[in-house]
Design a protein around this motif. Structure first.
Motif, PDB file in Angstrom:
ATOM      1  N   MET A  15      61.735  34.023  39.316  1.00  0.00           N
ATOM      2  CA  MET A  15      62.707  34.975  38.800  1.00  0.00           C
ATOM      3  C   MET A  15      62.500  36.388  39.348  1.00  0.00           C
ATOM      4  O   MET A  15      63.307  37.274  39.111  1.00  0.00           O
ATOM      5  N   GLY A  16      61.420  36.622  40.088  1.00  0.00           N
ATOM      6  CA  GLY A  16      61.178  37.934  40.686  1.00  0.00           C
ATOM      7  C   GLY A  16      60.336  38.863  39.849  1.00  0.00           C
ATOM      8  O   GLY A  16      60.271  40.056  40.130  1.00  0.00           O
ATOM      9  N   ASP A  17      59.672  38.336  38.831  1.00  0.00           N
ATOM     10  CA  ASP A  17      58.883  39.188  37.936  1.00  0.00           C
ATOM     11  C   ASP A  17      57.731  39.902  38.643  1.00  0.00           C
ATOM     12  O   ASP A  17      57.304  40.964  38.204  1.00  0.00           O
ATOM     13  N   PRO A  32      50.675  54.036  53.566  1.00  0.00           N
ATOM     14  CA  PRO A  32      49.927  54.832  52.577  1.00  0.00           C
ATOM     15  C   PRO A  32      50.524  56.211  52.289  1.00  0.00           C
ATOM     16  O   PRO A  32      50.291  56.768  51.224  1.00  0.00           O
ATOM     17  N   ASP A  33      51.312  56.746  53.211  1.00  0.00           N
ATOM     18  CA  ASP A  33      51.902  58.070  52.998  1.00  0.00           C
ATOM     19  C   ASP A  33      53.224  58.015  52.242  1.00  0.00           C
ATOM     20  O   ASP A  33      53.736  59.042  51.825  1.00  0.00           O
ATOM     21  N   ALA A  34      53.765  56.823  52.076  1.00  0.00           N
ATOM     22  CA  ALA A  34      55.065  56.680  51.401  1.00  0.00           C
ATOM     23  C   ALA A  34      54.921  56.893  49.898  1.00  0.00           C
ATOM     24  O   ALA A  34      53.913  56.524  49.295  1.00  0.00           O
ATOM     25  N   GLU A  35      55.943  57.478  49.318  1.00  0.00           N
ATOM     26  CA  GLU A  35      55.962  57.679  47.868  1.00  0.00           C
ATOM     27  C   GLU A  35      56.298  56.351  47.192  1.00  0.00           C
ATOM     28  O   GLU A  35      57.212  55.650  47.606  1.00  0.00           O
ATOM     29  N   VAL A  36      55.556  56.024  46.166  1.00  0.00           N
ATOM     30  CA  VAL A  36      55.787  54.775  45.432  1.00  0.00           C
ATOM     31  C   VAL A  36      56.878  55.018  44.395  1.00  0.00           C
ATOM     32  O   VAL A  36      56.742  55.874  43.538  1.00  0.00           O
ATOM     33  N   PRO A  37      57.974  54.257  44.484  1.00  0.00           N
ATOM     34  CA  PRO A  37      59.049  54.448  43.513  1.00  0.00           C
ATOM     35  C   PRO A  37      58.666  53.889  42.146  1.00  0.00           C
ATOM     36  O   PRO A  37      57.784  53.039  42.037  1.00  0.00           O
ATOM     37  N   THR A  38      59.340  54.366  41.131  1.00  0.00           N
ATOM     38  CA  THR A  38      59.140  53.775  39.811  1.00  0.00           C
ATOM     39  C   THR A  38      59.727  52.372  39.846  1.00  0.00           C
ATOM     40  O   THR A  38      60.502  52.023  40.754  1.00  0.00           O
ATOM     41  N   GLU A  39      59.400  51.567  38.855  1.00  0.00           N
ATOM     42  CA  GLU A  39      59.928  50.207  38.827  1.00  0.00           C
ATOM     43  C   GLU A  39      61.454  50.229  38.702  1.00  0.00           C
ATOM     44  O   GLU A  39      62.150  49.431  39.338  1.00  0.00           O
ATOM     45  N   ARG A  40      61.961  51.150  37.932  1.00  0.00           N
ATOM     46  CA  ARG A  40      63.417  51.271  37.775  1.00  0.00           C
ATOM     47  C   ARG A  40      64.082  51.626  39.107  1.00  0.00           C
ATOM     48  O   ARG A  40      65.111  51.055  39.479  1.00  0.00           O
ATOM     49  N   TYR A  42      62.887  51.025  42.063  1.00  0.00           N
ATOM     50  CA  TYR A  42      62.732  49.871  42.946  1.00  0.00           C
ATOM     51  C   TYR A  42      63.863  48.864  42.747  1.00  0.00           C
ATOM     52  O   TYR A  42      64.505  48.436  43.696  1.00  0.00           O
ATOM     53  N   TRP A  43      64.106  48.481  41.481  1.00  0.00           N
ATOM     54  CA  TRP A  43      65.138  47.475  41.211  1.00  0.00           C
ATOM     55  C   TRP A  43      66.524  48.000  41.548  1.00  0.00           C
ATOM     56  O   TRP A  43      67.368  47.265  42.067  1.00  0.00           O
ATOM     57  N   LYS A  44      66.764  49.266  41.269  1.00  0.00           N
ATOM     58  CA  LYS A  44      68.068  49.854  41.578  1.00  0.00           C
ATOM     59  C   LYS A  44      68.310  49.832  43.083  1.00  0.00           C
ATOM     60  O   LYS A  44      69.381  49.429  43.548  1.00  0.00           O
ATOM     61  N   ALA A  48      71.104  47.610  45.192  1.00  0.00           N
ATOM     62  CA  ALA A  48      72.077  48.391  45.953  1.00  0.00           C
ATOM     63  C   ALA A  48      72.024  48.002  47.427  1.00  0.00           C
ATOM     64  O   ALA A  48      73.049  47.813  48.068  1.00  0.00           O
ATOM     65  N   ASP A  49      70.808  47.840  47.982  1.00  0.00           N
ATOM     66  CA  ASP A  49      70.644  47.456  49.380  1.00  0.00           C
ATOM     67  C   ASP A  49      71.116  46.022  49.614  1.00  0.00           C
ATOM     68  O   ASP A  49      71.707  45.721  50.638  1.00  0.00           O
ATOM     69  N   ALA A  50      70.854  45.144  48.680  1.00  0.00           N
ATOM     70  CA  ALA A  50      71.256  43.741  48.828  1.00  0.00           C
ATOM     71  C   ALA A  50      72.777  43.627  48.871  1.00  0.00           C
ATOM     72  O   ALA A  50      73.323  42.808  49.599  1.00  0.00           O
TER      73      ALA A  50
END
Length: 59
Positions: A15-17, A32-40, A42-44, A48-50
């Motif tokens: 299910m993608g959990d 390592p230099d990239a900003e880590v997005p919040t989980e919200r 990420y899913w958004k 949107a990209d899909a």
């Protein structure tokens, strides 16, 4: 009980959990230099990209 936990984990994987945690690990390891997005965020972005480009993927 072990079989129930395994089945629960496997179902969650389907299910993608676990996708967000794997993505965070990927970013930290390969970008390592990239900003880590919040989980919200990420899913958004993932949905949107899909919708815009189904073949788009990082790396």
């Amino acid at each position: 009980m072990r079989a129930v936990r395994t089945a629960w984990w496997w179902t969650g994987s389907l299910m993608g959990d676990h996708d967000y945690s794997r993505y965070v690990e990927h970013l930290r390891r390969n970008h390592p230099d990239a900003e880590v997005p919040t989980e919200r965020e990420y899913w958004k972005a993932r949905y949107a990209d899909a919708d815009a480009n189904p073949g788009a993927r990082c790396c």
